[in-house]
Scaffold this active site. Structure first.
Site, PDB file in Angstrom:
ATOM      1  N   LYS A   1       0.993  -1.169   0.039  1.00 46.54           N
ATOM      2  CA  LYS A   1      -0.177   0.026  -0.103  1.00 46.54           C
ATOM      3  C   LYS A   1       1.082   1.344  -0.135  1.00 46.54           C
ATOM      4  O   LYS A   1       1.547   1.429   0.979  1.00 46.54           O
ATOM      5  CB  LYS A   1      -0.954  -0.004   1.206  1.00 46.54           C
ATOM      6  CG  LYS A   1      -1.674   1.417   1.431  1.00 46.54           C
ATOM      7  CD  LYS A   1      -2.428   1.366   2.779  1.00 46.54           C
ATOM      8  CE  LYS A   1      -2.704   2.893   3.030  1.00 46.54           C
ATOM      9  NZ  LYS A   1      -3.526   3.157   4.038  1.00 46.54           N
TER      10      LYS A   1
ATOM     11  N   GLY B   1      -8.274   9.185   9.798  1.00 50.36           N
ATOM     12  CA  GLY B   1      -8.432   9.050  11.184  1.00 50.36           C
ATOM     13  C   GLY B   1      -9.381  10.267  11.512  1.00 50.36           C
ATOM     14  O   GLY B   1      -9.619  10.286  12.758  1.00 50.36           O
TER      15      GLY B   1
ATOM     16  N   ALA C   1      -9.522   5.389   4.111  1.00 60.81           N
ATOM     17  CA  ALA C   1      -9.348   6.611   4.991  1.00 60.81           C
ATOM     18  C   ALA C   1     -10.560   7.273   5.192  1.00 60.81           C
ATOM     19  O   ALA C   1     -11.310   7.544   4.167  1.00 60.81           O
ATOM     20  CB  ALA C   1      -8.121   7.521   4.663  1.00 60.81           C
ATOM     21  N   GLY C   2     -11.090   7.774   6.363  1.00 56.21           N
ATOM     22  CA  GLY C   2     -11.926   8.794   6.683  1.00 56.21           C
ATOM     23  C   GLY C   2     -13.455   7.930   6.867  1.00 56.21           C
ATOM     24  O   GLY C   2     -14.180   8.792   7.636  1.00 56.21           O
TER      25      GLY C   2
ATOM     26  N   ASN D   1      -8.881   1.817   9.489  1.00 62.02           N
ATOM     27  CA  ASN D   1      -8.297   1.298  10.591  1.00 62.02           C
ATOM     28  C   ASN D   1      -8.863   2.101  12.004  1.00 62.02           C
ATOM     29  O   ASN D   1      -9.530   1.361  12.818  1.00 62.02           O
ATOM     30  CB  ASN D   1      -7.070   1.548  10.565  1.00 62.02           C
ATOM     31  CG  ASN D   1      -5.977   1.148  11.596  1.00 62.02           C
ATOM     32  OD1 ASN D   1      -4.875   0.890  11.805  1.00 62.02           O
ATOM     33  ND2 ASN D   1      -6.473   1.013  12.948  1.00 62.02           N
TER      34      ASN D   1
END
Lengths: 66, 265
Positions: B106, B167, B193-194, B215
């Site tokens: 990644k 995040g 993300a987000g 995550n």
């Protein structure tokens, strides 16, 4: 002799190989990767690769991340 | 045929996967919680970071790869924390050595530490170099459709635009742009993300994304393992809704019950 190990100066006795260094660090058998002067040194060559004065050595491992 | 039978495994860089949820391993309390959340998510692809080994500390300390084993999961090393193409390429090479030649990575090259927004100029440079070096590159990028297409043209295996800042938990802030990226892409598009909660993930899948990588949404929930299960279901529900093809939106009501035979007729 002196090398840079993970960004810090480190004194080593004699002219150890990467395998010697890894063992000294207590990391033998651990899943790590080693780079010397920004070039990967494959695991298969650790025993045959001798460190020299001023080498910049990175020892890395996997850590949690996203 | 039931809904479940409609879905097919998806493919990236010649590898097939059933789960469309990809998860990171950062920000958990400990490795036990990491392992439990990853298992509950049903993810098959799991990301991790490459960092300097702590020297002089207990060498017997548990290792991430003991909790999330390469035998069980397809590991996806990331280049998080890299701000230049050069650092990102170095990190990928270290990761490949770490995983005995495994070449799926990644790529993320960041612009600044406040937004962690991708630096697309450096990202394009790194992608080009990595593809030439034989890496299979899943690339984190902005929601710019032109950049997404460029990355695909360079040979990236998957394009992964942000939903919102890493995040931040804001969900999909630019679905219109994501839709254009999806329409133009010939490689898998994943939102990376987000994501904040299950409905964000479901929406990405309803739009036709191949998958979602997250995550913080799991790790920073009060109960990460419970959220991991919620995300698994959201991804599956969103995917099935996409395959089922939703009803058209109407300006006015349309009764669901018959309009004939009412007792008031």
């Amino acid at each position: 002799m002196q090398i840079q190990l993970n960004g810090e100066r480190r004194d080593l006795d004699g002219q150890p190989t990467i395998s010697d260094l890894v063992t000294t660090l207590g990391l033998a058998g651990r899943r790590i990767a080693v780079e010397v002067n920004e070039e990967i040194v494959p695991r298969s060559q650790h025993a045959a690769t001798r460190l020299t004065e001023g080498d910049r050595v990175e020892v890395v491992h996997a850590i949690g991340g996203g | 045929m039931t809904d479940r039978h409609l879905d097919q495994p998806w493919c990236v860089a010649g590898r097939e996967f059933t789960s469309r949820l990809l998860v990171g391993t950062g920000k958990y309390r400990d490795l036990d919680e990491t392992a439990a959340a990853v298992a509950a998510s049903g993810a098959e692809i799991v990301t991790f970071a490459v960092r300097r080994t702590n020297l002089g500390q207990n060498a017997d300390a548990p290792n991430l790869l003991d909790a999330v084993s390469p035998e069980r999961y397809t590991l996806l090393p990331n280049t998080a924390g890299c701000y230049t193409a050069r650092d990102a390429v170095r990190t990928c090479k270290l990761a490949r050595e770490l995983l005995d030649g495994h070449n799926l990575v990644k790529l993320e090259v960041l612009g600044d530490d406040k937004t962690l927004y991708p630096n697309v100029v450096e990202t394009l440079k790194a992608a080009d170099e990595l593809v030439r070096d034989g890496f299979d590159v899943m690339v984190y990028t902005s929601d710019d459709p032109i950049v997404a297409k460029e990355l695909e043209t360079l040979g990236c295996s998957a394009v992964m635009p942000l939903g919102s800042l890493i995040g931040s938990g804001h969900g999909l802030l630019n679905p219109a742009s994501l839709r254009v990226i999806l329409e133009n892409a010939e490689v898998p598009v994943l939102v990376d993300a987000g994501i904040g909660t299950a409905s964000d993930a479901a929406l990405a899948m309803e739009m036709g994304c191949a998958g979602v990588l997250m995550n913080s949404a799991i790790a920073h929930a009060r109960h990460p393992v419970v959220m991991a299960g919620a995300m698994r279901k959201a991804i599956e529900a969103g995917r099935e809704a996409f395959l089922a093809e939703r009803m058209p939106r109407r300006a006015y009501a349309e009764a669901s019950s018959p309009t004939q035979g009412r007792i008031t007729d």
